[in-house]
Design a protein around this motif. Structure first.
Motif, PDB file in Angstrom:
ATOM      1  N   GLU A 102       0.815  -1.217   0.000  1.00 32.54           N
ATOM      2  CA  GLU A 102       0.000   0.000   0.000  1.00 32.54           C
ATOM      3  C   GLU A 102       0.850   1.269   0.000  1.00 32.54           C
ATOM      4  OE1 GLU A 102      -2.243  -3.308   1.870  1.00 32.54           O
ATOM      5  OE2 GLU A 102      -0.345  -2.391   2.397  1.00 32.54           O
ATOM      6  N   ASP A 103       2.118   1.150   0.368  1.00 32.25           N
ATOM      7  CA  ASP A 103       2.990   2.316   0.502  1.00 32.25           C
ATOM      8  C   ASP A 103       3.934   2.521  -0.690  1.00 32.25           C
ATOM      9  OD1 ASP A 103       1.907   3.025   2.988  1.00 32.25           O
ATOM     10  OD2 ASP A 103       3.263   1.679   4.049  1.00 32.25           O
ATOM     11  N   ILE A 104       3.737   1.778  -1.756  1.00 29.07           N
ATOM     12  CA  ILE A 104       4.613   1.883  -2.932  1.00 29.07           C
ATOM     13  C   ILE A 104       4.656   3.306  -3.461  1.00 29.07           C
ATOM     14  CG2 ILE A 104       4.886   1.222  -5.362  1.00 29.07           C
ATOM     15  CD1 ILE A 104       3.774  -1.519  -4.622  1.00 29.07           C
ATOM     16  N   GLU A 105       3.517   3.886  -3.716  1.00 30.59           N
ATOM     17  CA  GLU A 105       3.467   5.218  -4.309  1.00 30.59           C
ATOM     18  C   GLU A 105       4.111   6.260  -3.391  1.00 30.59           C
ATOM     19  OE1 GLU A 105       0.169   8.335  -6.043  1.00 30.59           O
ATOM     20  OE2 GLU A 105      -0.308   6.199  -6.015  1.00 30.59           O
ATOM     21  N   LYS A 106       3.867   6.164  -2.093  1.00 31.75           N
ATOM     22  CA  LYS A 106       4.466   7.099  -1.140  1.00 31.75           C
ATOM     23  C   LYS A 106       5.993   6.999  -1.174  1.00 31.75           C
ATOM     24  CE  LYS A 106       0.660   6.986   2.141  1.00 31.75           C
ATOM     25  NZ  LYS A 106       0.234   6.536   3.468  1.00 31.75           N
ATOM     26  N   MET A 107       6.503   5.765  -1.200  1.00 25.83           N
ATOM     27  CA  MET A 107       7.958   5.576  -1.219  1.00 25.83           C
ATOM     28  C   MET A 107       8.571   6.163  -2.483  1.00 25.83           C
ATOM     29  SD  MET A 107       8.885   4.231   1.623  1.00 25.83           S
ATOM     30  CE  MET A 107      10.475   3.445   1.410  1.00 25.83           C
ATOM     31  N   GLU A 108       7.918   5.951  -3.615  1.00 24.46           N
ATOM     32  CA  GLU A 108       8.421   6.509  -4.867  1.00 24.46           C
ATOM     33  C   GLU A 108       8.363   8.032  -4.846  1.00 24.46           C
ATOM     34  OE1 GLU A 108       5.935   4.401  -7.628  1.00 24.46           O
ATOM     35  OE2 GLU A 108       7.329   2.706  -7.738  1.00 24.46           O
ATOM     36  N   ASP A 109       7.290   8.593  -4.294  1.00 19.43           N
ATOM     37  CA  ASP A 109       7.165  10.055  -4.190  1.00 19.43           C
ATOM     38  C   ASP A 109       8.259  10.643  -3.295  1.00 19.43           C
ATOM     39  OD1 ASP A 109       4.945   9.988  -5.826  1.00 19.43           O
ATOM     40  OD2 ASP A 109       3.491  10.209  -4.190  1.00 19.43           O
TER      41      ASP A 109
END
Length: 114
Positions: A102-109
């Motif tokens: 669920e945190d993939i996008e946050k980590m990439e951002d």
């Protein structure tokens, strides 16, 4: 001949069962990487901090950003230049962070990569 066959089977078994693959980790965790810098990391730690201090700072930073850290580790495979003295130069160390899918996008951002 019989002893040789048993020995060969034993050695083969040891190799097969001692190998650990990335598939052994739970399916909902992903590893992200950060190349540690001398002093330009967003959690405010410089190269003179211990790994334990850096770990605490990174986890706190990520939790403030809404990311739940499953595991955090270090290795020495960073590709950043360690021979320059700029703040953005590398320490030679990478920070490896396992998070939920669920945190993939946050980590990439946040600038982490896989």
């Amino acid at each position: 001949m019989n002893k040789l066959s048993i020995f060969t089977l034993f050695v083969l078994s040891v190799f097969l069962f001692s190998c650990k693959s990335d598939n052994d980790r739970p399916f909902n965790q992903l590893t992200f990487i950060w190349d540690q810098t001398k002093c330009a990391d967003p959690w405010g730690n410089g190269e003179n901090k211990t790994n334990e201090e850096t770990k605490t700072a990174v986890i706190s930073f990520l939790e403030d950003e809404g990311v739940q850290v499953q595991n955090l580790d270090f290795d020495d495979k960073s590709k950043l230049d360690v021979y320059c003295e700029s703040c953005a130069c590398g320490t030679g160390q990478r920070i490896l962070v396992e998070v939920r899918s669920e945190d993939i996008e946050k980590m990439e951002d946040l600038g982490f990569y896989q």
